[in-house]
Structures are given as structure tokens and as C-alpha cells.
Design a protein around this motif. Structure first.
Motif, PDB file in Angstrom:
ATOM      1  N   LYS A  11       0.817  -1.227   0.000  1.00 31.32           N
ATOM      2  CA  LYS A  11       0.000   0.000   0.000  1.00 31.32           C
ATOM      3  C   LYS A  11       0.849   1.275   0.000  1.00 31.32           C
ATOM      4  O   LYS A  11       0.302   2.367  -0.107  1.00 31.32           O
ATOM      5  CB  LYS A  11      -0.981  -0.012   1.188  1.00 31.32           C
ATOM      6  N   MET A  12       2.177   1.139   0.140  1.00 29.22           N
ATOM      7  CA  MET A  12       3.031   2.325   0.272  1.00 29.22           C
ATOM      8  C   MET A  12       4.210   2.219  -0.696  1.00 29.22           C
ATOM      9  O   MET A  12       4.881   1.189  -0.728  1.00 29.22           O
ATOM     10  CB  MET A  12       3.570   2.342   1.716  1.00 29.22           C
ATOM     11  N   LYS A  13       4.453   3.274  -1.441  1.00 26.13           N
ATOM     12  CA  LYS A  13       5.613   3.282  -2.352  1.00 26.13           C
ATOM     13  C   LYS A  13       6.870   3.662  -1.559  1.00 26.13           C
ATOM     14  O   LYS A  13       6.763   4.320  -0.527  1.00 26.13           O
ATOM     15  CB  LYS A  13       5.367   4.306  -3.471  1.00 26.13           C
ATOM     16  N   PRO A  14       8.071   3.300  -2.048  1.00 22.69           N
ATOM     17  CA  PRO A  14       9.283   3.739  -1.352  1.00 22.69           C
ATOM     18  C   PRO A  14       9.372   5.278  -1.399  1.00 22.69           C
ATOM     19  O   PRO A  14       8.828   5.861  -2.339  1.00 22.69           O
ATOM     20  CB  PRO A  14      10.418   3.111  -2.163  1.00 22.69           C
ATOM     21  N   PRO A  15      10.029   5.931  -0.447  1.00 26.92           N
ATOM     22  CA  PRO A  15      10.795   5.339   0.648  1.00 26.92           C
ATOM     23  C   PRO A  15       9.911   4.781   1.768  1.00 26.92           C
ATOM     24  O   PRO A  15       8.893   5.377   2.092  1.00 26.92           O
ATOM     25  CB  PRO A  15      11.609   6.528   1.164  1.00 26.92           C
ATOM     26  N   VAL A  16      10.353   3.643   2.342  1.00 28.63           N
ATOM     27  CA  VAL A  16       9.639   3.002   3.446  1.00 28.63           C
ATOM     28  C   VAL A  16      10.613   2.800   4.605  1.00 28.63           C
ATOM     29  O   VAL A  16      11.732   2.325   4.405  1.00 28.63           O
ATOM     30  CB  VAL A  16       9.087   1.632   2.991  1.00 28.63           C
ATOM     31  N   ARG A  17      10.204   3.232   5.771  1.00 30.81           N
ATOM     32  CA  ARG A  17      10.980   2.919   6.987  1.00 30.81           C
ATOM     33  C   ARG A  17       9.976   2.553   8.074  1.00 30.81           C
ATOM     34  O   ARG A  17       9.258   3.420   8.583  1.00 30.81           O
ATOM     35  CB  ARG A  17      11.821   4.129   7.418  1.00 30.81           C
ATOM     36  N   ILE A  18       9.899   1.276   8.384  1.00 27.07           N
ATOM     37  CA  ILE A  18       8.875   0.832   9.329  1.00 27.07           C
ATOM     38  C   ILE A  18       9.435  -0.162  10.350  1.00 27.07           C
ATOM     39  O   ILE A  18      10.391  -0.896  10.056  1.00 27.07           O
ATOM     40  CB  ILE A  18       7.670   0.156   8.607  1.00 27.07           C
ATOM     41  N   VAL A  19       8.820  -0.172  11.530  1.00 34.85           N
ATOM     42  CA  VAL A  19       9.068  -1.228  12.530  1.00 34.85           C
ATOM     43  C   VAL A  19       7.755  -1.910  12.840  1.00 34.85           C
ATOM     44  O   VAL A  19       6.711  -1.242  12.918  1.00 34.85           O
ATOM     45  CB  VAL A  19       9.650  -0.745  13.878  1.00 34.85           C
ATOM     46  N   ILE A  20       7.812  -3.217  13.049  1.00 39.71           N
ATOM     47  CA  ILE A  20       6.609  -4.003  13.295  1.00 39.71           C
ATOM     48  C   ILE A  20       6.777  -4.850  14.544  1.00 39.71           C
ATOM     49  O   ILE A  20       7.486  -5.863  14.539  1.00 39.71           O
ATOM     50  CB  ILE A  20       6.279  -4.916  12.103  1.00 39.71           C
TER      51      ILE A  20
END
Ligand code: 2NL
Length: 372
Positions: free
Chosen positions: A207-216
Motif C-alpha cells: 500500500k506504500m511506495k518507497p521510501p519506506v521505513r517501518i518497525v513491526i
């Protein structure tokens, strides 16, 4: 004391008179009640199945009535029954009979404002959740956002999109707990308990284009028999950074910083080659032992947490395998990224010096209280 008379006549006038006497007795006895014990005696005298006044009027009035009077007597007995029940109920919640002082019921109902209040024990964050929050906040401070997703996942998100081909033996390493009765569905739609939080990264990249910075952060499950270091349910924090020109140096710098925040600025990190289907290259990251300072010894004793090696394995990581980008419509020629995953329970065990993971989950307050 009133007792139920036998009726010689069942005329309306005779019934009126008998009912009147009974109600007068009911009223008088009710108004004399002072204590809870007296109320109970009153209740039983009028309502007890055996020899209660209501039972007696049933036997002596209704059953004894001639056929032609049954209807009239029956109606009156029913009315009396309702009135007696009402009087008994009313007498119960009226502590105003007599003075409050000689009524034990009234005494318990009154409020002693000099007593200490009810102390409710304060809860506190569970040590594993606390550890997860600490890990997550390190990455939030670096600009990562937090994503969460379902614990019950499909085969597609837990395996296929993470570069585990259908029926590939690499799936065996995950000790998956499968949901039953899924055989009628195509394989990729079958449900299971996620074995890592990586499916959330796939869902986010969809659902999200780069840039991506995530923690799960989240719960995961594996079919491991419980022992001091395994639990079929445990907690993971995974992270993902995808952008143009992300390199293995970014991975090392980011994770080295995170470990210094979590375990103290003097820890060192070291990377060893490893394998995950979803990263290439892959590595295990070691942290210099923050118990013994890397010496492998505590005084003359061997250091247990690092098994005398001076290093503790803390997480798995790597550069996102280009095959993964194919599943989320990212162009592997344009973007690159790194990912990592760590067990929050394991880190909590090391941080707090706990010797058995089961202690976190069997709910003994005496254990959990120590972390408040
Ligand atoms: C471990 C290792 C890891 C990842 C998790 C990841 C996710 C995507 C793509 C690539 Cl979507 N990688 N996650 C990568 C390397 C290691 O976890 O030992 N966890 C406890």
C-alpha cells in the motif's frame, strides 16, 4: 400471634373479614421488624413452603372451598400472595425499623469515613511489552513509523511473498501452526498463525511506495514445545528500510546505533553470514556481552549468557532479496533496502537476567510485580 383460621362460610362477606384480619396481622408484624434476623423469621413465617401462612391459606381456604366458591377464593388467595411478597420485600430494604443502632443490617449499610479506602493494586507494563516499546522507540526516533497486522495470516503473506516457494523445504524451519479445514482453498489463501511479523512488511509495501521505513512489533507463533527458552507464542520486532541507494553499511550503522541505545554505548556489534529466504546477503548480528563486558568471565566464574564467548546473538538481518520486491510491485533495479528481525522475549530475558521464558507467560503476579 395471628394464625390462619378454618373458614366456616365462604360468602363474600366472610372472605372479606378473613382477608382483613390477615392483612392487619401482616402489617403489624412487618412494622415490628428491627433486625435482619427478625426479617428472616418474618419472611419464613409468611412464605415458607412448609407451614408458611401462604401455604396455610392455600390449604385451609382454597382447597377447602366448595366448588362454587373456588374461583372467588382463588382470586383472593392470589391477591394475598402478591401482597405478602410485597410486604416481605419492602421490609427487607427498610433499615428504618427501629433505631439504626440496634439493626446489624443498618450498621453494615452505613459508611465509616475513617476507614482506609479500597486499595486497587496498580498494574504495570509487562516486561516483554516494555522491551518491545523500548526497541520500537529507538526506531521511531530515527524516523521509522510503526505498523501492525493480523496474527492469523494467509500462506501467501507468511511464505510465498517472502520468497518461500510452495512446498519448499525452507518452510519447515518455521514450525508453522496451521489453521484446520483449509484444504478446500487454494494454497496461498490457507490460514495459519504467522511465524514472523514479516507479512506486515509485505502488506505495508503493497500500500506504500518507497521510501519506506517501518518497525513491526507483534505476537508470533511456532509449534515449539515449551521449555526454558521456547514458547509456542513469542514476540518479534522486525524492521524494514527501502529507498534508493540503501546499502549494507546503512544496515550496520543503524543496527549498531540501536544496540548502543538498548544495551549501553560501550557495546560492540559483529556480523556473521547467515541465511534467510527473504534477504540476500543475510547475517546474524552479535553484540559484545553486556554482562561480562566481552571477557567471557565474571570474576573466576564462566559467563553464562554469552557461553564464555564474549558475544551474544541478538538478531537476524540482511538486504531484502530482490525476489521479494517482485511480489509488491517495487522495481529492484531502482530500490534497495535492509530488514531485520529480533525476538523481544529473548532480549527481555537477557536484559533482566530471567532464566525461564515461561515466567513471562504463566501469569504469576509475584514474578511480574518485580518489573513495576
Ligand atoms: C530473525 C530474523 C529477519 C527479516 C527478518 C524481512 C522482511 C521482509 C523482507 C526481508 Cl518483508 N526481510 N525480515 C529479515 C531478516 C531477518 O528475522 O531471526 N528474527 C527473529
Amino acid at each position: 400471634m395471628y394464625s390462619v383460621p378454618k373458614l366456616k362460610s365462604f360468602t363474600e362477606a366472610a372472605l372479606d373479614k378473613a382477608v382483613e384480619k390477615l392483612l392487619a396481622a401482616l402489617k403489624e408484624e412487618a412494622s415490628a421488624i428491627k433486625t435482619e434476623a427478625e426479617w428472616k423469621t418474618f419472611r419464613d413465617r409468611w412464605m415458607a413452603r412448609k407451614n408458611g401462612v401462604l401455604t396455610e391459606i392455600n390449604d385451609l381456604w382454597l382447597k377447602a372451598a366448595p366448588k362454587e366458591a373456588k374461583r372467588e377464593v382463588g382470586q383472593r388467595v392470589n391477591q394475598l400472595k402478591a401482597l405478602v411478597e410485597e410486604a416481605v420485600a419492602k421490609a427487607e430494604d427498610l433499615p428504618a425499623h427501629g433505631s439504626a443502632a440496634d439493626s446489624p443490617k443498618a450498621a453494615t449499610d452505613s459508611l465509616d469515613v475513617t476507614l482506609p479506602g479500597n486499595r486497587r493494586p496498580l498494574g504495570s507494563e509487562h516486561p516483554v511489552i516494555k522491551t518491545m516499546h523500548e526497541i520500537v522507540s529507538v526506531f521511531r526516533n530515527l524516523g521509522y513509523s510503526v505498523e501492525e497486522g493480523p496474527v492469523i495470516e494467509t500462506d501467501y503473506y507468511n511464505f510465498e511473498a517472502l520468497n518461500f516457494p510452495p512446498n519448499h523445504p525452507a518452510r519447515d524451519t518455521q514450525d508453522t501452526l496451521f489453521i484446520s479445514n483449509q484444504e478446500s482453498k487454494p494454497q496461498r489463501e490457507r490460514l495459519l498463525l504467522r511465524t514472523h511479523t514479516s507479512p506486515v512488511q509485505i502488506r505495508t509495501m503493497e500500500k506504500m511506495k518507497p521510501p519506506v521505513r517501518i518497525v513491526i512489533p507483534g505476537k508470533v507463533h511456532r509449534n515449539d514445545p515449551p521449555d526454558a527458552s521456547h514458547s509456542p507464542m513469542f514476540h518479534q520486532v522486525e524492521g524494514l528500510a527501502v529507498d534508493t541507494n540503501i546499502t549494507f553499511c546503512d544496515l550496520k550503522g543503524t543496527l549498531d546505533h540501536a544496540m548502543k541505545v538498548l544495551f549501553g554505548s560501550s557495546v560492540k556489534t559483529s556480523f556473521r553470514p547467515s541465511f534467510f529466504p527473504f534477504t540476500e546477503p543475510s547475517a546474524e548480528m552479535m553484540v559484545s556481552c553486556f554482562i561480562c563486558g566481552g571477557s567471557g568471565k565474571r570474576g573466576s566464574e564462566p559467563c553464562r549468557p554469552c557461553k564464555q564467548t564474549g558475544w551474544i546473538e541478538i538478531l537476524g538481518c540482511g538486504m531484502v532479496d530482490p525476489n521479494v520486491y517482485g511480489f509488491v510491485d517495487y522495481d529492484p533495479k531502482k530500490v534497495s533496502g535492509f530488514a531485520f528481525g529480533m525476538g523481544a522475549d529473548r532480549i527481555a530475558i537477557l536484559k533482566y537476567g530471567v532464566d525461564d521464558i515461561q515466567l513471562f507467560f504463566n501469569g504469576d503476579v509475584r514474578f511480574l510485580e518485580q518489573f513495576g
